[in-house]
Design an enzyme around this catalytic site. Structure first.
Site, PDB file in Angstrom:
ATOM      1  CG  HIS A 197      -9.253  -3.938   2.490  1.00 52.05           C
ATOM      2  ND1 HIS A 197      -8.494  -2.806   2.227  1.00 52.05           N
ATOM      3  CD2 HIS A 197      -8.756  -4.912   1.693  1.00 52.05           C
ATOM      4  CE1 HIS A 197      -7.564  -3.081   1.332  1.00 52.05           C
ATOM      5  NE2 HIS A 197      -7.693  -4.350   1.002  1.00 52.05           N
ATOM      6  CG  HIS A 229      -9.984  -6.675  -3.848  1.00 52.95           C
ATOM      7  ND1 HIS A 229     -10.628  -5.458  -3.911  1.00 52.95           N
ATOM      8  CD2 HIS A 229      -8.958  -6.498  -2.972  1.00 52.95           C
ATOM      9  CE1 HIS A 229     -10.007  -4.601  -3.114  1.00 52.95           C
ATOM     10  NE2 HIS A 229      -8.996  -5.213  -2.533  1.00 52.95           N
ATOM     11  CG  ASP A 268      -7.436  -8.496   0.404  1.00 53.13           C
ATOM     12  OD1 ASP A 268      -6.424  -9.105   0.025  1.00 53.13           O
ATOM     13  OD2 ASP A 268      -7.791  -7.415  -0.096  1.00 53.13           O
ATOM     14  CE1 TYR A 323      -3.379  -8.681   4.189  1.00 53.01           C
ATOM     15  CE2 TYR A 323      -5.564  -9.045   5.079  1.00 53.01           C
ATOM     16  CZ  TYR A 323      -4.738  -8.783   4.004  1.00 53.01           C
ATOM     17  OH  TYR A 323      -5.289  -8.612   2.760  1.00 53.01           O
ATOM     18  CG  ASP A 370      -3.071  -6.426  -3.868  1.00 53.97           C
ATOM     19  OD1 ASP A 370      -3.799  -5.465  -4.122  1.00 53.97           O
ATOM     20  OD2 ASP A 370      -3.278  -7.200  -2.909  1.00 53.97           O
ATOM     21  CG  HIS A 398      -2.284 -10.999  -0.040  1.00 53.38           C
ATOM     22  ND1 HIS A 398      -1.499 -10.732  -1.137  1.00 53.38           N
ATOM     23  CD2 HIS A 398      -3.267 -10.073  -0.040  1.00 53.38           C
ATOM     24  CE1 HIS A 398      -1.997  -9.675  -1.774  1.00 53.38           C
ATOM     25  NE2 HIS A 398      -3.078  -9.270  -1.134  1.00 53.38           N
ATOM     26  CD  GLU A 455      -5.807  -3.022  -2.544  1.00 52.58           C
ATOM     27  OE1 GLU A 455      -5.059  -2.239  -1.935  1.00 52.58           O
ATOM     28  OE2 GLU A 455      -6.563  -3.826  -1.954  1.00 52.58           O
ATOM     29  CG  HIS A 474      -2.052  -0.967   1.123  1.00 53.10           C
ATOM     30  ND1 HIS A 474      -2.754  -1.403   2.229  1.00 53.10           N
ATOM     31  CD2 HIS A 474      -2.598  -1.619   0.069  1.00 53.10           C
ATOM     32  CE1 HIS A 474      -3.673  -2.281   1.865  1.00 53.10           C
ATOM     33  NE2 HIS A 474      -3.596  -2.418   0.546  1.00 53.10           N
TER      34      HIS A 474
END
Length: 395
Positions: A146, A79, A165, A193, A83, A226, A81, A23
């Site tokens: 999130h 998701h 996540d 996390y 990554d 992850h 995002e 991030h």
């Protein structure tokens, strides 16, 4: 690249051993991370998520060695995002018409980041996708866990929850499964996390856990985005999340400070001494913010029932390092925690007052007005700091 998980489901992701920050520079990843992508090869072939953009070319090339890319029937984007989705542009150049199943918010996210109008198929909680061989994917929206676009995907037959996540960790490993890695490191990273990313959404998470339980799904494997895949008693991490989402605290008091000429450091150590003298059962931890990992400290705050923050007065206020850390605590919306302030000063002495105001704004219950000390604490003033610690222990 391809590692079999169960029957016709394989891991096809990337282990990033060198990752140190995530991030931007907001999250330290002292154990690296993984970007978990999954390939399902039933009558229909489905790719669930991709990897971070720096590894996009490598990912597509490796995937093409595993399967003819034209055989991919569907892509699931849990998701948006980067990554998770970073390799989509490179992959979609090869298979531009393959439908991408995702939430409505994920369409906005993916279009906003990559400026491509791919073949999006919007799904909602309970929607299903037939895989053949008597198996289906069932989609579960995970809004604000999130990001607003997040969802999880459940595979019937093999009973795999692709959890996005949730339940993950930034933890690099080639061993893939939760029972094959160091358990202390695993749970330390799992809590870190949660504390740094999911704490603000604990109330939402409690409701979502109840919703998932109400589906009465059999979950044999939790395949995260992850870190490790939970295949050995996977519900153990769900049980941990249920604990962590309940305004979690342990019998711990954490003291965090920054200092200019070590006066505030002396106060911190004497306050800790006083706490220990009064309550030998409580775990007391003392950290110099300037010499510590902020995200590890957030994990300590997450575990604590009481947090003490110390700063000398500078410019009629507090050190900017402490100001930034208190702001970070405010962002994470901790609940059911107490706090107190302390600090040394030479002339005007506003730091404790400023800290009390900021800690109140961050949602902490202030125990008292705090302790401030002019100049470097002498023996008598150190005794006062010990007495202050005793008051904190009793509170």
């Amino acid at each position: 690249m391809k590692k079999l998980i169960k029957n016709n489901v394989s891991w096809v992701g990337k282990v990033d051993w060198e990752l140190q920050q995530f991030h931007g520079n907001e999250f330290s990843t002292n154990h690296g991370s993984t970007y978990n992508s999954y390939l399902i090869q039933e009558e229909k072939t489905v790719l669930i998520d991709t990897v971070w953009m720096p590894y996009a070319k490598e990912f597509v090339e490796n995937l093409a060695q595993v399967i003819d890319l034209s055989e991919i029937d569907y892509i699931v984007a849990n998701h948006g995002e980067v990554d998770h989705s970073g390799a989509l542009p490179a992959l979609m150049e090869k298979i531009p018409d393959v439908p991408i199943y995702c939430t409505e918010n994920a369409v906005k996210s993916l279009k906003g980041q990559y400026h491509q109008d791919w073949n999006f198929q919007v799904v909602k909680t309970g929607d299903k996708l037939d895989l053949g061989n008597g198996k289906e994917l069932i989609f579960v929206e995970m809004k604000m866990l999130h990001w607003p676009d997040s969802m999880a995907t459940y595979m019937t037959g093999d009973n795999i929850l692709f959890s996005n996540d949730a339940f993950g960790q930034h933890y690099a490993t080639e061993r893939l499964y939760n029972n094959l890695v160091d358990q202390c490191d695993l749970y330390k990273e799992a809590m870190k996390y949660y504390a740094n990313i999911l704490t603000p959404f604990s109330a939402i998470l409690r409701k979502k856990l109840d919703e998932i339980i109400a589906f009465n799904l059999t979950i044999d494997i939790i395949a995260t985005s992850h870190g490790v895949i939970w295949n050995d008693n996977p519900m153990q991490i769900v049980e941990k999340y249920a604990q962590w989402a309940g305004d979690y605290q342990e019998n711990q008091i954490t003291i965090i400070y920054d200092t200019m000429w070590n006066g505030t450091k002396t106060l911190a150590e004497k306050i800790a001494e006083g706490i220990g003298l009064t309550d030998p059962d409580v775990e007391v931890k003392v950290f110099n913010l300037a010499k510590s990992d902020e995200n590890d400290l957030i994990t300590e705050v997450f575990k604590s029932k009481t947090v003490l923050i110390g700063s000398p007065t500078i410019g009629g206020s507090i050190l900017h390092s402490i100001a930034g850390f208190v702001h970070l605590m405010k962002e994470l919306k901790f609940k059911n925690k107490k706090a107190a302030a302390f600090g040394c000063y030479g002339w005007s002495g506003e730091s404790t007052k400023v800290l009390n105001e900021w800690l109140t704004g961050a949602g902490f219950e202030i125990i008292n007005e705090g302790i401030r000390n002019q100049w470097n604490p002498d023996t008598a003033q150190q005794e006062l700091a010990i007495d202050f610690g005793k008051q904190i222990a009793k509170a």
